[in-house]
Design a protein around this motif. Structure first.
Motif, short mmCIF file in Angstrom:
data_model
loop_
_atom_site.label_atom_id
_atom_site.label_comp_id
_atom_site.label_asym_id
_atom_site.label_seq_id
_atom_site.Cartn_x
_atom_site.Cartn_y
_atom_site.Cartn_z
N GLU A 166 0.80 -1.23 0.00
CA GLU A 166 0.00 0.00 0.00
C GLU A 166 0.83 1.28 0.00
O GLU A 166 0.52 2.21 -0.75
CB GLU A 166 -0.99 -0.01 1.17
N THR A 318 -6.92 -0.30 -1.95
CA THR A 318 -6.41 0.49 -0.83
C THR A 318 -7.48 1.45 -0.33
O THR A 318 -8.49 1.69 -1.00
CB THR A 318 -5.18 1.30 -1.26
N LYS A 319 -7.25 2.02 0.84
CA LYS A 319 -8.19 3.02 1.37
C LYS A 319 -8.28 4.22 0.43
O LYS A 319 -9.34 4.82 0.27
CB LYS A 319 -7.72 3.47 2.76
N GLN A 320 -7.17 4.56 -0.18
CA GLN A 320 -7.13 5.68 -1.11
C GLN A 320 -8.00 5.42 -2.33
O GLN A 320 -8.75 6.31 -2.78
CB GLN A 320 -5.68 5.91 -1.55
N ARG A 322 -10.44 3.26 -2.40
CA ARG A 322 -11.82 3.16 -1.91
C ARG A 322 -12.47 4.55 -1.89
O ARG A 322 -13.65 4.71 -2.26
CB ARG A 322 -11.83 2.55 -0.52
N LYS A 323 -11.72 5.56 -1.47
CA LYS A 323 -12.25 6.93 -1.47
C LYS A 323 -12.59 7.37 -2.89
O LYS A 323 -13.60 8.05 -3.12
CB LYS A 323 -11.22 7.88 -0.85
#
Length: 365
Positions: A166, A318-320, A322-323
């Motif tokens: 990540e 990744t969370k990024q 997902r945003k």
């Protein structure tokens, strides 16, 4: 034109526009990667652990499967949570029954048993498709249902590998895109791909170097996406596909860790799909489409993440990213401009198109 018409699947006469506008934003994992996934992450087989079914005979297994069909057939309406859980139940019992029948070569020796199994599966799928029409599912619901049914979401080995990778992907955006015209960036992109094809990618450091430079060029390309509607890009598509295939062959030959290749390439694919989709959203918000064909192509590129991000790649998001996915989801039903661009009404945009996306996902089970 009928405003209730969903432009999906994309009509044949616009396919060349999509090919030009989406030449390498959606290089999905090739077949070899699927085999690597099965070898590297073979422990995931269902939404939740099995073990609650105990069959003694082939007929016991088929009877249990048929009873599940009757259960699903009795459901008159559904919602996001229930629909996702029902899909999980179906995946679990189908997988369990299939393995029980397959262990004695039933599918080879007893064609009537195999026929019964697949007929029941088709009937359950038909019922699940029916249930997609009993609730006003939105784009967020499609992603939530994919999350609920993701069979890799609790795989520690995979999650650890994603966590390790990540920071590399999060750092890519720290490099500013190139400020140059369309022709210059295409020339640089072609040169880069040509050099990479010639030199090859033979270790992890070379893989990461390739991904970093490719990401920089791809983001620079996307800045000119609106201008690419008539640009011939098939050579870039072909070179990118060749490089991706060679990366997986390098893993097969032991030059790069199979796990690294599968995880990094999956994360790369997810990132590119969402970059492409988000850029299309930005273009529609800021610019007027040149013609209906371009609007149609933009619709296809925007919904690609909903179609192409499967259970494995969802687990590598990744969370990024997902945003970014949530941003696309929030923008789609917001404005009449999207409906006008896609030549459909707001009801079709907000509910009928997500319903189609959910049907596609159900059909893949």
């Amino acid at each position: 034109m009928n405003k209730d018409r969903i432009l999906f699947p994309i009509r044949r006469e616009n396919s060349h526009i999509i090919h030009h506008l989406q030449p390498f934003g959606n290089i999905v994992l090739p077949l070899l990667s699927v085999l690597l996934i099965l070898l590297v992450f073979s422990s995931c087989s269902s939404c939740s652990g099995g073990g609650k079914y105990d069959f003694r005979t082939r007929q016991d297994a088929l009877n249990e499967y048929h009873q599940y069909l009757l259960k699903v057939r009795s459901i008159s309406h559904s919602n996001t949570k229930d629909f996702g859980e029902t899909l999980c139940e179906w995946h679990e019992i189908s997988d369990t029954v299939y393995k029980f029948l397959a262990k004695d070569s039933v599918f080879i020796k007893h064609h009537n048993v195999a026929n019964d199994f697949f007929l029941i599966s088709d009937s359950i799928r038909t019922e699940m498709l029916r249930l997609t029409e009993t609730w006003k599912y939105g784009y967020g619901d499609v992603l939530t249902i994919k999350d609920i049914t993701c069979s890799y979401k609790e795989d520690k080995e995979l999650l650890d590998a994603v966590h390790e990778a990540e920071p590399f992907f999060n750092a890519l955006d720290s490099t500013s895109i190139s400020v140059c015209d369309k022709n210059s960036i295409l020339k640089r992109y072609r040169y880069f791909l040509g050099e990479t094809k010639r030199s090859g990618i033979n270790n992890k450091n070379e893989l990461l170097k390739f991904m970093s430079q490719e990401d920089f060029l791809f983001r620079s390309f996307l800045a000119h996406l609106y201008e690419m509607d008539n640009e011939p890009l098939s050579d870039i598509t072909k070179d990118t596909e060749t490089i991706c295939r060679n990366i997986f062959l390098a893993a097969k030959d032991g030059k790069i860790s199979s796990k690294d290749v599968v995880v990094y390439m999956s994360m790369r694919t997810v990132r590119r799909l969402l970059q492409n989709s988000a850029e299309c959203v930005e273009n529609i918000n800021r610019l007027e489409m040149k013609n209906k064909a371009q609007g149609n192509a933009y619709l296809w590129m925007i919904i690609q993440p909903f179609i192409s991000i499967d259970q494995f790649s969802l687990a590598t998001m990744t969370k990024q990213e997902r945003k970014k996915f949530n941003y696309v989801i929030s923008q789609l039903p917001k404005s009449r401009k999207f409906a006008e661009t896609f030549d459909i009404n707001l009801k079709a945009l907000n509910y009928l198109l997500p319903q189609q996306l959910l049907k596609i996902y159900v059909s893949s089970f």
